[in-house]
Design a protein around this motif. Structure first.
Motif, PDB file in Angstrom:
ATOM      1  N   VAL A 189       0.853  -1.198   0.000  1.00 24.97           N
ATOM      2  CA  VAL A 189       0.000   0.000   0.000  1.00 24.97           C
ATOM      3  C   VAL A 189       0.886   1.243   0.000  1.00 24.97           C
ATOM      4  CG1 VAL A 189      -2.007   1.151   1.034  1.00 24.97           C
ATOM      5  CG2 VAL A 189      -1.797  -1.332   1.193  1.00 24.97           C
ATOM      6  N   ILE A 208      -1.946  -5.078   1.469  1.00 24.85           N
ATOM      7  CA  ILE A 208      -3.074  -4.780   0.590  1.00 24.85           C
ATOM      8  C   ILE A 208      -4.265  -5.668   0.938  1.00 24.85           C
ATOM      9  CG2 ILE A 208      -2.356  -6.340  -1.276  1.00 24.85           C
ATOM     10  CD1 ILE A 208      -3.941  -2.826  -1.710  1.00 24.85           C
ATOM     11  N   VAL A 252      -6.474  -3.940   3.348  1.00 28.81           N
ATOM     12  CA  VAL A 252      -7.347  -2.930   2.750  1.00 28.81           C
ATOM     13  C   VAL A 252      -8.657  -3.572   2.302  1.00 28.81           C
ATOM     14  CG1 VAL A 252      -7.632  -1.271   0.863  1.00 28.81           C
ATOM     15  CG2 VAL A 252      -5.434  -1.432   2.069  1.00 28.81           C
TER      16      VAL A 252
END
Length: 167
Positions: free
Chosen positions: A23, A90, A93
């Motif tokens: 990220v 990620i 997320v």
């Protein structure tokens, strides 16, 4: 494939897959990179939801992030030999955003975002069945992603149930 820090991969900074999976560097923060990744996700999710992004668009972003991330993580594993490095966040997320989806069914307060953050982290770290089983059995980029997706789903269910039961 070994599970070790991504810092063991000497050419990491030259690959877009590294920047995507971390990220854009949030996963490099210490300690607890997964918590930092989740914090970035909940702040971004708060912004997206409060600026009017639709349920359908956020859900589509989760799907797109999941697919792109599975490929990026597969690439990282192929070129580095490293599986599920802690800096890869990620997956947090996508999972954290799933935990925020119930907010489309009631008006969330700021503390609801904190609860979503804490519940997602709890399920992601604790890995109750079937999350732990998925984490151990599913390999590659899909394996890295899917346990967090299920952790996000668990958090979403608890948030919805809590809201229905308490309000």
């Amino acid at each position: 494939m070994s599970k070790r820090p991504i810092s063991d991969w000497n050419e990491r900074y030259r690959h877009i897959s590294f920047w995507w999976a971390t990220v854009f560097g949030a996963g490099l923060l210490k300690p607890a990179p997964g918590t930092w990744g989740s914090l970035v996700a909940v702040i971004a999710g708060y912004y997206l939801i409060n600026t009017g992004i639709s349920f359908t668009l956020l859900s589509s972003l989760i799907v797109a992030i999941t697919v792109l991330s599975a490929f990026a993580i597969d690439h990282i594993e192929k070129v580095s030999g490293i599986h599920d490095a802690p800096e890869i966040v990620i997956d947090e997320v996508a999972g954290q955003w799933i935990a925020l989806l119930p907010f489309y069914f009631f008006t969330p307060m700021l503390y609801d975002y904190m609860v979503a953050f804490l519940l997602f982290r709890l399920f992601d770290i604790w890995k109750p069945w079937p999350i732990g089983l998925i984490d151990r059995k599913v390999t590659g980029g899909c394996g890295v992603m899917v346990d967090d997706l299920v952790a996000g789903l668990f958090a979403a269910v608890v948030i919805l149930a809590g809201h229905v039961l308490l309000f």
